[in-house]
Write a protein that holds these residues in place. Structure first.
Motif, PDB file in Angstrom:
ATOM      1  N   VAL A  50       6.134 -35.391 -25.125  1.00 24.56           N
ATOM      2  CA  VAL A  50       5.771 -34.430 -24.093  1.00 24.56           C
ATOM      3  C   VAL A  50       5.053 -33.214 -24.682  1.00 24.56           C
ATOM      4  CG1 VAL A  50       7.788 -32.916 -23.708  1.00 24.56           C
ATOM      5  CG2 VAL A  50       6.639 -33.955 -21.780  1.00 24.56           C
ATOM      6  N   ARG A  51       5.414 -32.869 -25.922  1.00 25.13           N
ATOM      7  CA  ARG A  51       4.699 -31.815 -26.647  1.00 25.13           C
ATOM      8  C   ARG A  51       4.363 -32.329 -28.047  1.00 25.13           C
ATOM      9  NH1 ARG A  51       8.026 -29.481 -23.193  1.00 25.13           N
ATOM     10  NH2 ARG A  51       9.807 -30.156 -24.401  1.00 25.13           N
ATOM     11  N   PHE A 163      -1.007 -31.096 -17.085  1.00 26.67           N
ATOM     12  CA  PHE A 163      -0.581 -30.925 -18.480  1.00 26.67           C
ATOM     13  C   PHE A 163       0.249 -32.089 -19.000  1.00 26.67           C
ATOM     14  CE2 PHE A 163       2.320 -28.771 -15.534  1.00 26.67           C
ATOM     15  CZ  PHE A 163       3.500 -29.469 -15.771  1.00 26.67           C
ATOM     16  N   CYS A 164       0.636 -33.011 -18.120  1.00 30.99           N
ATOM     17  CA  CYS A 164       1.764 -33.902 -18.446  1.00 30.99           C
ATOM     18  C   CYS A 164       1.323 -35.305 -18.863  1.00 30.99           C
ATOM     19  CB  CYS A 164       2.695 -33.985 -17.244  1.00 30.99           C
ATOM     20  SG  CYS A 164       4.221 -34.847 -17.659  1.00 30.99           S
ATOM     21  N   GLN A 201      11.772 -38.960 -13.002  1.00 28.11           N
ATOM     22  CA  GLN A 201      10.841 -37.865 -13.292  1.00 28.11           C
ATOM     23  C   GLN A 201      10.753 -36.905 -12.111  1.00 28.11           C
ATOM     24  OE1 GLN A 201       9.471 -37.069 -16.108  1.00 28.11           O
ATOM     25  NE2 GLN A 201      10.306 -38.864 -17.126  1.00 28.11           N
ATOM     26  N   PRO A 263      11.920 -27.130 -11.602  1.00 25.01           N
ATOM     27  CA  PRO A 263      10.865 -26.695 -12.513  1.00 25.01           C
ATOM     28  C   PRO A 263       9.725 -25.979 -11.783  1.00 25.01           C
ATOM     29  CG  PRO A 263      11.487 -28.962 -12.978  1.00 25.01           C
ATOM     30  CD  PRO A 263      12.135 -28.587 -11.676  1.00 25.01           C
ATOM     31  N   GLN A 265       7.195 -23.989 -13.699  1.00 21.57           N
ATOM     32  CA  GLN A 265       6.090 -24.036 -14.693  1.00 21.57           C
ATOM     33  C   GLN A 265       5.324 -22.729 -14.816  1.00 21.57           C
ATOM     34  OE1 GLN A 265       6.757 -26.518 -16.307  1.00 21.57           O
ATOM     35  NE2 GLN A 265       7.238 -28.249 -15.017  1.00 21.57           N
ATOM     36  N   ARG A 277       0.168 -28.522  -9.403  1.00 26.76           N
ATOM     37  CA  ARG A 277       1.592 -28.573  -9.004  1.00 26.76           C
ATOM     38  C   ARG A 277       1.797 -28.669  -7.489  1.00 26.76           C
ATOM     39  NH1 ARG A 277       5.597 -30.158 -12.177  1.00 26.76           N
ATOM     40  NH2 ARG A 277       7.085 -28.730 -11.259  1.00 26.76           N
ATOM     41  N   ASP A 303      11.972 -24.914 -15.577  1.00 22.48           N
ATOM     42  CA  ASP A 303      11.129 -25.106 -16.762  1.00 22.48           C
ATOM     43  C   ASP A 303       9.899 -24.230 -16.598  1.00 22.48           C
ATOM     44  OD1 ASP A 303      12.802 -27.177 -17.549  1.00 22.48           O
ATOM     45  OD2 ASP A 303      11.422 -28.775 -16.925  1.00 22.48           O
ATOM     46  N   ILE A 304       9.470 -23.593 -17.693  1.00 21.97           N
ATOM     47  CA  ILE A 304       8.270 -22.743 -17.643  1.00 21.97           C
ATOM     48  C   ILE A 304       7.382 -23.057 -18.853  1.00 21.97           C
ATOM     49  CG2 ILE A 304       7.433 -20.348 -17.884  1.00 21.97           C
ATOM     50  CD1 ILE A 304       9.784 -19.502 -16.117  1.00 21.97           C
ATOM     51  N   ILE A 305       6.096 -23.137 -18.599  1.00 23.11           N
ATOM     52  CA  ILE A 305       5.117 -23.303 -19.684  1.00 23.11           C
ATOM     53  C   ILE A 305       4.341 -21.994 -19.807  1.00 23.11           C
ATOM     54  CG2 ILE A 305       3.032 -24.519 -20.430  1.00 23.11           C
ATOM     55  CD1 ILE A 305       4.009 -26.966 -18.839  1.00 23.11           C
ATOM     56  N   PHE A 334       8.501 -23.277 -22.749  1.00 25.42           N
ATOM     57  CA  PHE A 334       7.702 -23.965 -23.763  1.00 25.42           C
ATOM     58  C   PHE A 334       6.325 -23.347 -23.884  1.00 25.42           C
ATOM     59  CE2 PHE A 334      10.158 -26.883 -21.056  1.00 25.42           C
ATOM     60  CZ  PHE A 334      11.086 -27.354 -21.965  1.00 25.42           C
ATOM     61  N   LYS A 335       5.758 -23.428 -25.106  1.00 28.15           N
ATOM     62  CA  LYS A 335       4.346 -23.080 -25.283  1.00 28.15           C
ATOM     63  C   LYS A 335       3.519 -24.282 -24.838  1.00 28.15           C
ATOM     64  CE  LYS A 335       4.905 -21.730 -29.745  1.00 28.15           C
ATOM     65  NZ  LYS A 335       4.449 -21.310 -31.059  1.00 28.15           N
ATOM     66  N   TYR A 336       2.438 -24.032 -24.117  1.00 31.06           N
ATOM     67  CA  TYR A 336       1.577 -25.139 -23.687  1.00 31.06           C
ATOM     68  C   TYR A 336       1.101 -25.938 -24.904  1.00 31.06           C
ATOM     69  CZ  TYR A 336      -2.556 -27.699 -22.308  1.00 31.06           C
ATOM     70  OH  TYR A 336      -3.477 -28.705 -22.135  1.00 31.06           O
ATOM     71  N   SER A 337       1.190 -27.241 -24.776  1.00 33.57           N
ATOM     72  CA  SER A 337       0.758 -28.134 -25.848  1.00 33.57           C
ATOM     73  C   SER A 337      -0.239 -29.139 -25.259  1.00 33.57           C
ATOM     74  CB  SER A 337       2.012 -28.847 -26.388  1.00 33.57           C
ATOM     75  OG  SER A 337       1.690 -29.907 -27.222  1.00 33.57           O
ATOM     76  N   ARG A 339      -2.119 -32.366 -24.475  1.00 33.51           N
ATOM     77  CA  ARG A 339      -1.690 -33.749 -24.683  1.00 33.51           C
ATOM     78  C   ARG A 339      -2.816 -34.738 -24.410  1.00 33.51           C
ATOM     79  NH1 ARG A 339       0.404 -33.765 -27.862  1.00 33.51           N
ATOM     80  NH2 ARG A 339       1.792 -35.534 -27.756  1.00 33.51           N
TER      81      ARG A 339
HETATM   82  N1  SAM Z   1       9.051 -34.520 -14.360  1.00 34.74           N
HETATM   83  C1  SAM Z   1       9.591 -33.205 -14.507  1.00 34.74           C
HETATM   84  C2  SAM Z   1       8.861 -32.219 -13.569  1.00 34.74           C
HETATM   85  O1  SAM Z   1       7.663 -32.306 -13.381  1.00 34.74           O
HETATM   86  O2  SAM Z   1       9.488 -31.355 -13.086  1.00 34.74           O
HETATM   87  C3  SAM Z   1       9.521 -32.689 -15.935  1.00 34.74           C
HETATM   88  C4  SAM Z   1       9.513 -33.614 -17.109  1.00 34.74           C
HETATM   89  S1  SAM Z   1       8.952 -32.958 -18.647  1.00 34.74           S
HETATM   90  C5  SAM Z   1       9.572 -34.175 -19.689  1.00 34.74           C
HETATM   91  C6  SAM Z   1       9.964 -31.549 -18.979  1.00 34.74           C
HETATM   92  C7  SAM Z   1       9.209 -30.277 -19.103  1.00 34.74           C
HETATM   93  O3  SAM Z   1       8.372 -30.261 -20.244  1.00 34.74           O
HETATM   94  C8  SAM Z   1       8.261 -29.960 -17.972  1.00 34.74           C
HETATM   95  O4  SAM Z   1       8.914 -29.503 -16.830  1.00 34.74           O
HETATM   96  C9  SAM Z   1       7.362 -28.906 -18.592  1.00 34.74           C
HETATM   97  O5  SAM Z   1       7.894 -27.601 -18.457  1.00 34.74           O
HETATM   98  C10 SAM Z   1       7.372 -29.285 -20.073  1.00 34.74           C
HETATM   99  N2  SAM Z   1       6.063 -29.852 -20.451  1.00 34.74           N
HETATM  100  C11 SAM Z   1       5.482 -30.975 -19.983  1.00 34.74           C
HETATM  101  N3  SAM Z   1       4.258 -31.133 -20.521  1.00 34.74           N
HETATM  102  C12 SAM Z   1       4.048 -30.080 -21.354  1.00 34.74           C
HETATM  103  C13 SAM Z   1       2.966 -29.666 -22.182  1.00 34.74           C
HETATM  104  N4  SAM Z   1       1.848 -30.365 -22.248  1.00 34.74           N
HETATM  105  N5  SAM Z   1       3.111 -28.528 -22.889  1.00 34.74           N
HETATM  106  C14 SAM Z   1       4.259 -27.807 -22.825  1.00 34.74           C
HETATM  107  N6  SAM Z   1       5.296 -28.141 -22.058  1.00 34.74           N
HETATM  108  C15 SAM Z   1       5.211 -29.264 -21.318  1.00 34.74           C
END
Ligand code: SAM
Length: 437
Positions: A50-51, A163-164, A201, A263, A265, A277, A303-305, A334-337, A339
């Motif tokens: 994920v990161r 971002f995911c 998810q 979450p 973000q 989102r 969760d916050i990015i 988390f810091k944005y990463s 992907r």
């Molecule tokens: N499916 C869940 C949702 O959307 O609410 C979250 C699953 S993800 C495994 C867990 C968290 O990792 C996310 O809610 C987000 O905050 C963080 N995350 C996901 N992609 C990221 C990225 N590219 N950089 C940093 N954080 C990330």
């Protein structure tokens, strides 16, 4: 002699459950769980992608395992899960000593993959995804706990957050039939399990594929009717589709825990739009207000990015303001990463690493104060703890309240896996202290 396996899990609760499925299949195939990596003939890394940091961690561990393999040539090393899926053949080029490479949801095939790897000088690879979906049912789960069980309700994700990486590693959303979920939970309760954690998810996007056609709220209501099941949790709902019906199901069944992980973000509507989102700061706050008005108090976590492409100081201040407004019970930040394959890649990565770090620290400090004050307000309350035990704590025991806070206290070992009444007598920003009454 029976071969032994050891699984190292990186990442989320879903990965932990996947590891239990891998362990169940390996045990079914005649292997035995080892107490540590040194005592294992097969070491499996169940990875996260994920990161970028999670990927680097797995490669660092592979570096150590390469040295172990130099002295023990019979040792089999497997890399499975999201990072394996994402890296694919690239991983085998970087770490040619790896014997097994498999994507997520391959737990039921692990014994066969070990056999194949054992019999061949070439690695056993299975990275197939959507075109040949894996079965959602898996009865071979070797549970790490005897009282809390993760339950898959869906796999994959159709929500395209920019971002995911998850849609590229776990594929499209597929839901389990409600009857199968109910049967699994009933069987676990008959074995003495007290708590289930429903995993997907985006759990509130659950749609029962059977003719019963249950929504997520209907599934919760039905699960709450199972006698003996003390606690139901779920992770994670998406703010889109957090309906009044879902909140109503939670409120009307005390077994459903007083906790919503929602979450967000970002607190900036502009950034949320770029993240894909599908809600705004205002609509998110409307949901929070609805949860706060519920007759049963609910803890809210998120969760916050920080440092998403284009996030300005003003956007970041919006996120800080959101923390003040919502008063979260806990925050994973988390810091944005950037992907691979994700749409956000096209936006660049323009917030410097140092600035991302500064924002992250600032946000975490702000949240710490909020949690400190919230935890202080819990002093004097007498509450129920599901006791987990925690060998490394100076306290004998720890466990969770229904609102998901961790409480440390002293008590006899046989309380593990039971519900104890504890008076809250102390606190830090991250946990509570208590006295058993
Ligand atoms: N499916 C869940 C949702 O959307 O609410 C979250 C699953 S993800 C495994 C867990 C968290 O990792 C996310 O809610 C987000 O905050 C963080 N995350 C996901 N992609 C990221 C990225 N590219 N950089 C940093 N954080 C990330």
């Amino acid at each position: 002699m029976t071969r032994k396996f050891f699984i190292e899990t990186f990442g989320c609760q879903m990965n932990e459950l996947d590891s239990e499925k891998i362990a169940g299949n390996l045990q079914h195939c005649g292997l035995e769980a080892a107490g540590d990596a040194a005592g294992a003939d097969v070491i499996i890394l169940n990875t996260c992608s994920v990161r970028e940091k999670a990927v680097q961690k797995a490669y660092a561990r592979l570096g150590e395992l390469k040295r172990s393999k130099a002295v023990r040539q019979d040792l089999l090393v497997g890399v499975v899960g999201c990072m394996a899926q994402l890296e694919g053949e690239r991983l085998l080029k970087r770490a040619p000593f790896v014997n097994i490479l498999a994507g997520p949801q391959k737990g039921h095939l692990m014994g066969t993959l070990v056999e194949r790897a054992q019999a061949s000088p070439f690695p056993a690879v299975n990275l197939r995804m959507d075109e040949d979906p894996e079965p959602l049912e898996n009865t071979q789960v070797l549970r790490a706990s005897r009282w809390r069980a993760g339950i898959t309700i869906s796999e994959g994700c159709d929500q395209r957050c920019s971002f995911c990486v998850v849609p590229f590693t776990r594929g499209r959303q597929r839901d389990r039939e409600s009857a199968h979920i109910l049967r699994e939970v009933e069987e676990l309760v008959a074995q003495g399990f007290l708590e289930v954690v429903l995993l997907g998810q985006m759990v509130n996007a659950y749609r029962d594929p059977s003719p019963a056609g249950m929504s997520f709220a209907a599934l919760l209501r039905r699960l709450a009717q199972i006698g003996g099941l003390q606690r139901i949790r779920f992770a994670s709902p998406h703010p889109v589709g957090f309906t009044g019906d879902l909140l109503d199901a939670m409120v009307s069944h005390p077994q459903i825990c007083n906790h919503v992980h929602l979450p967000v973000q970002s607190g900036s509507t502009r950034v949320l739009r770029a993240m894909g989102r599908d809600y705004t700061r205002e609509t998110y706050l409307d949901i929070v207000a609805k949860i706060r008005r519920a007759p049963r108090p609910m803890a809210i976590s998120t969760d916050i990015i920080v440092g998403f492409p284009g996030e300005t100081d003003a956007d970041f201040r919006d996120t800080l303001g959101l923390l003040d407004e919502v008063q979260y019970d806990s925050v994973f930040s988390f810091k944005y990463s950037p992907r691979p394959n994700t749409p956000a890649l096209a936006l660049g990565d323009d917030v410097p690493e140092e600035e991302k770090g500064r924002r992250l620290t600032f946000l975490q400090e702000r949240q710490k104060l909020i949690q400190y004050n919230k935890n202080a307000a819990m002093q004097g309350q007498v509450l129920e703890v599901l006791v987990d035990g925690r060998p490394r704590s100076r306290f004998a025991l720890s466990g969770r309240l229904t609102n998901n806070r961790v409480v440390h206290f002293f008590g006899p070992d046989d309380l593990k896996g039971r519900i104890a009444k504890v008076e809250i007598t102390g606190f830090t920003a991250n946990s509570l202290k208590g006295v058993r009454i």
